[in-house]
Design a protein around this motif. Structure first.
Motif, PDB file in Angstrom:
ATOM      1  N   VAL A 158       0.990  -1.245   0.363  1.00 52.31           N
ATOM      2  CA  VAL A 158       0.010  -0.071  -0.144  1.00 52.31           C
ATOM      3  C   VAL A 158       0.981   1.257   0.327  1.00 52.31           C
ATOM      4  O   VAL A 158       0.114   2.086  -0.776  1.00 52.31           O
ATOM      5  N   GLY A 159       1.929   1.314   1.033  1.00 51.96           N
ATOM      6  CA  GLY A 159       3.121   2.531   0.489  1.00 51.96           C
ATOM      7  C   GLY A 159       3.767   2.801  -0.396  1.00 51.96           C
ATOM      8  O   GLY A 159       3.666   3.877  -1.272  1.00 51.96           O
ATOM      9  N   ARG A 160       3.944   1.572  -1.310  1.00 51.46           N
ATOM     10  CA  ARG A 160       4.154   1.429  -2.974  1.00 51.46           C
ATOM     11  C   ARG A 160       3.468   1.957  -4.047  1.00 51.46           C
ATOM     12  O   ARG A 160       3.189   3.592  -4.373  1.00 51.46           O
ATOM     13  N   LEU A 161       1.653   2.047  -3.600  1.00 56.90           N
ATOM     14  CA  LEU A 161       0.829   2.644  -4.467  1.00 56.90           C
ATOM     15  C   LEU A 161       0.868   3.897  -4.309  1.00 56.90           C
ATOM     16  O   LEU A 161       0.019   4.305  -4.992  1.00 56.90           O
ATOM     17  N   VAL A 162       0.438   3.467  -3.084  1.00 57.49           N
ATOM     18  CA  VAL A 162       0.378   5.647  -2.092  1.00 57.49           C
ATOM     19  C   VAL A 162       1.371   6.325  -3.025  1.00 57.49           C
ATOM     20  O   VAL A 162       1.341   7.637  -3.298  1.00 57.49           O
ATOM     21  N   ARG A 163       2.577   5.979  -3.142  1.00 58.11           N
ATOM     22  CA  ARG A 163       3.811   6.657  -3.355  1.00 58.11           C
ATOM     23  C   ARG A 163       3.756   6.448  -4.818  1.00 58.11           C
ATOM     24  O   ARG A 163       4.068   7.963  -5.471  1.00 58.11           O
ATOM     25  N   ALA A 164       2.910   5.797  -6.140  1.00 53.34           N
ATOM     26  CA  ALA A 164       2.988   6.043  -6.697  1.00 53.34           C
ATOM     27  C   ALA A 164       1.608   7.036  -7.573  1.00 53.34           C
ATOM     28  O   ALA A 164       2.391   7.402  -8.924  1.00 53.34           O
ATOM     29  N   ARG A 165       1.298   7.057  -6.230  1.00 57.08           N
ATOM     30  CA  ARG A 165       0.242   7.832  -6.828  1.00 57.08           C
ATOM     31  C   ARG A 165       0.179   9.861  -6.161  1.00 57.08           C
ATOM     32  O   ARG A 165      -0.546  10.280  -6.031  1.00 57.08           O
ATOM     33  N   THR A 166       1.728   9.906  -5.627  1.00 60.23           N
ATOM     34  CA  THR A 166       2.102  11.152  -5.402  1.00 60.23           C
ATOM     35  C   THR A 166       2.128  11.832  -6.219  1.00 60.23           C
ATOM     36  O   THR A 166       2.740  11.603  -7.207  1.00 60.23           O
TER      37      THR A 166
ATOM     38  N   ALA B 270      -4.911  12.531   0.681  1.00 60.24           N
ATOM     39  CA  ALA B 270      -6.533  12.251   1.308  1.00 60.24           C
ATOM     40  C   ALA B 270      -7.321  12.749  -0.497  1.00 60.24           C
ATOM     41  O   ALA B 270      -8.577  11.560  -0.128  1.00 60.24           O
ATOM     42  N   GLN B 271      -7.502  12.957  -0.520  1.00 62.45           N
ATOM     43  CA  GLN B 271      -8.140  12.969  -2.068  1.00 62.45           C
ATOM     44  C   GLN B 271      -7.828  11.783  -2.563  1.00 62.45           C
ATOM     45  O   GLN B 271      -8.884  11.809  -2.823  1.00 62.45           O
ATOM     46  N   GLU B 272      -6.624  11.593  -3.129  1.00 65.55           N
ATOM     47  CA  GLU B 272      -6.276   9.529  -3.080  1.00 65.55           C
ATOM     48  C   GLU B 272      -7.793   9.158  -2.065  1.00 65.55           C
ATOM     49  O   GLU B 272      -8.517   8.126  -3.076  1.00 65.55           O
ATOM     50  N   LEU B 273      -7.270   8.953  -1.437  1.00 63.30           N
ATOM     51  CA  LEU B 273      -8.121   8.061  -0.537  1.00 63.30           C
ATOM     52  C   LEU B 273      -9.791   8.044   0.162  1.00 63.30           C
ATOM     53  O   LEU B 273      -9.812   7.071   0.120  1.00 63.30           O
ATOM     54  N   ALA B 274      -9.937   9.277   0.092  1.00 68.80           N
ATOM     55  CA  ALA B 274     -10.960   9.879   0.028  1.00 68.80           C
ATOM     56  C   ALA B 274     -11.472   9.405  -0.953  1.00 68.80           C
ATOM     57  O   ALA B 274     -13.192   8.733  -1.396  1.00 68.80           O
ATOM     58  N   ALA B 275     -11.488   8.981  -1.953  1.00 70.87           N
ATOM     59  CA  ALA B 275     -11.771   8.378  -3.693  1.00 70.87           C
ATOM     60  C   ALA B 275     -11.706   7.019  -3.380  1.00 70.87           C
ATOM     61  O   ALA B 275     -12.875   6.329  -4.423  1.00 70.87           O
ATOM     62  N   ILE B 276     -11.452   6.436  -3.022  1.00 71.12           N
ATOM     63  CA  ILE B 276     -11.371   4.910  -2.465  1.00 71.12           C
ATOM     64  C   ILE B 276     -11.718   4.644  -1.336  1.00 71.12           C
ATOM     65  O   ILE B 276     -13.350   3.799  -1.628  1.00 71.12           O
TER      66      ILE B 276
END
Length: 160
Positions: free
Chosen positions: A31-39, A124-130
């Motif tokens: 999950v950390g890798r995936l979040v970083r990829a969407r940074t 926050a926007q990314e995770l809110a959408a998910i």
């Protein structure tokens, strides 16, 4: 998606506590890798290496920490921390000031704070959408991960 980790970790029962903990660690890493990829990228974001990110995390959590403390908490070699600090200072992300004796205190700059605000808003926007509005679960997860981080970055002398 849990994996059969029984053989790899020596658990007597498939899906037991050790397998559950291994699954948690695996998911955290991914999950950390995936979040970083969407940074976000661009002029509003200061790009950092993985080592610089680790160092900045500790500097943000423990402003005024000495380089040796940053190395202990990140579990990085002191030379790698020194290299990262020089680079972060060059990027305007940290400032270093002499303390009593020969010590040095490392603090995040306003640029670092602004960078972190941009990143946190994007995350926050990314995770809110998910995740939608399941904030109770988010808070429980955040509490667990915060506790885990505090224990993993604890000073070897017993302090948080």
């Amino acid at each position: 998606m849990p994996r059969d980790t029984e053989d790899a970790i020596g658990s007597d029962d498939a899906g037991g506590p050790l397998a559950d903990l291994a699954d948690l660690a695996d998911l955290i890493l991914n999950v950390g890798r995936l979040v970083r990829a969407r940074t976000p990228e661009g002029p509003q974001v200061v790009t950092l290496t993985e080592t610089e990110r680790q160092v900045m995390r500790v500097v943000d959590l423990y402003p005024g920490a000495a380089p040796s403390e940053i190395a202990r908490r990140t579990r990085l070699q002191r030379t790698n921390v020194s290299t990262a600090l020089r680079s972060l200072e060059g990027k305007g992300m940290v400032s270093r000031a002499a303390t009593e004796g020969r010590g040095v205190a490392v603090r995040p700059t306003e640029r670092a704070a602004a960078n972190l605000r941009v990143l946190r808003a994007a995350w926050a926007q990314e995770l809110a959408a998910i995740l939608g509005d399941d904030l109770d679960t988010v808070r429980q997860c955040t509490q667990l991960l915060s506790h885990l981080e505090q224990r993993l970055t604890a000073d070897e002398h017993g302090g948080p």
